[in-house]
Design a protein around this motif. Sequence first.
Motif, short mmCIF file in Angstrom:
data_model
loop_
_atom_site.label_atom_id
_atom_site.label_comp_id
_atom_site.label_asym_id
_atom_site.label_seq_id
_atom_site.Cartn_x
_atom_site.Cartn_y
_atom_site.Cartn_z
N THR A 78 0.75 -1.12 0.10
CA THR A 78 -0.14 -0.10 -0.18
C THR A 78 0.86 1.24 0.08
OG1 THR A 78 -0.03 0.10 2.39
CG2 THR A 78 -1.79 -1.39 1.50
N LEU A 79 0.20 2.24 -0.19
CA LEU A 79 1.07 3.47 -0.39
C LEU A 79 1.48 3.91 1.00
CD1 LEU A 79 2.08 6.19 -1.63
CD2 LEU A 79 -0.26 7.26 -1.60
N ASP A 80 0.84 3.54 1.96
CA ASP A 80 1.00 3.98 3.44
C ASP A 80 2.17 3.03 3.89
OD1 ASP A 80 -0.84 5.96 4.02
OD2 ASP A 80 -2.31 4.75 4.35
N ASP A 81 2.13 1.81 3.23
CA ASP A 81 3.48 0.88 3.70
C ASP A 81 4.71 1.67 3.28
OD1 ASP A 81 1.97 -1.14 4.64
OD2 ASP A 81 1.69 -2.06 2.87
N ILE A 82 4.83 2.47 1.96
CA ILE A 82 5.84 3.07 1.56
C ILE A 82 6.25 4.32 2.31
CG2 ILE A 82 6.79 4.11 -0.57
CD1 ILE A 82 5.34 2.16 -2.32
N LEU A 83 5.25 5.03 2.80
CA LEU A 83 5.41 6.10 3.37
C LEU A 83 6.02 5.70 4.90
CD1 LEU A 83 2.30 8.46 2.48
CD2 LEU A 83 4.68 8.23 1.41
#
Length: 244
Positions: free
Chosen positions: A80-85
């Motif tokens: 997920t994008l939040d995982d990356i962030l």
Amino acid sequence: MTEILYGRHPVREALRTGRPLNKILVARGLGGATVQEIRNLALARGVPVQTVDRQALDRLAGGGVHQGFLAFAAPKEYVTLDDILDKAKTPPFLLVLDHITDPRNLGAILRTAAAAGVDGVVIPTRRAAAITGEAAKAAAGAIEHLPVARVTNISRTLRYLKEQGFWIVGADPEASQPLWEAALTGPIAIVIGGEDTGLSRVVQKECDCLVRIPMTERTASLNASVAAALFLYEVVRQRRQADA
């Protein structure tokens, strides 16, 4: 669904990073240090290795250059994008792709992104290339080290990134500002458009600034993977200069 990885680097990097592999095929008569390394890695991870005729690999690779190596793997796991962030460095550095359709271009871009130290790449779920065996081959193993998120709406994703403090920089050959005049040292997301279409209008509107790569009149445009490389390494250059 099983994914086929082919080529020396993709198979070796999948083994090195512990990606689940069901089986590896090696061309009959192939030898050397790389073959032994792959066999040793496979043995350590309990992955069976089978020797087959090169023609069998030709059929399975569908015309791709397999170099005598092919593996059956679980599909690339997107994050997920939040995982990356959550795992990004400070300041964070993202690459957003607005409908890259050629899997070889996608693979080449991912390879460069990994080399440039990008924290993660965002791609759309529709009307764009996914991480297939062909893309993995072009990435030469880089996808095993680079988190990739798939999102349903790029423009909405850019709005979310701006809320998180990102500066959104879009690549546009018609922009007035040259690449090297843009400030690229803070939290940043570089946005690269599709091979034939460039950035869509809705995506352009979400960019904080649009910049161009200066070119002579004899050159209409650059390949998307080349443009991405120039943008990413300008970020690297400016950040290193700022830290000096």
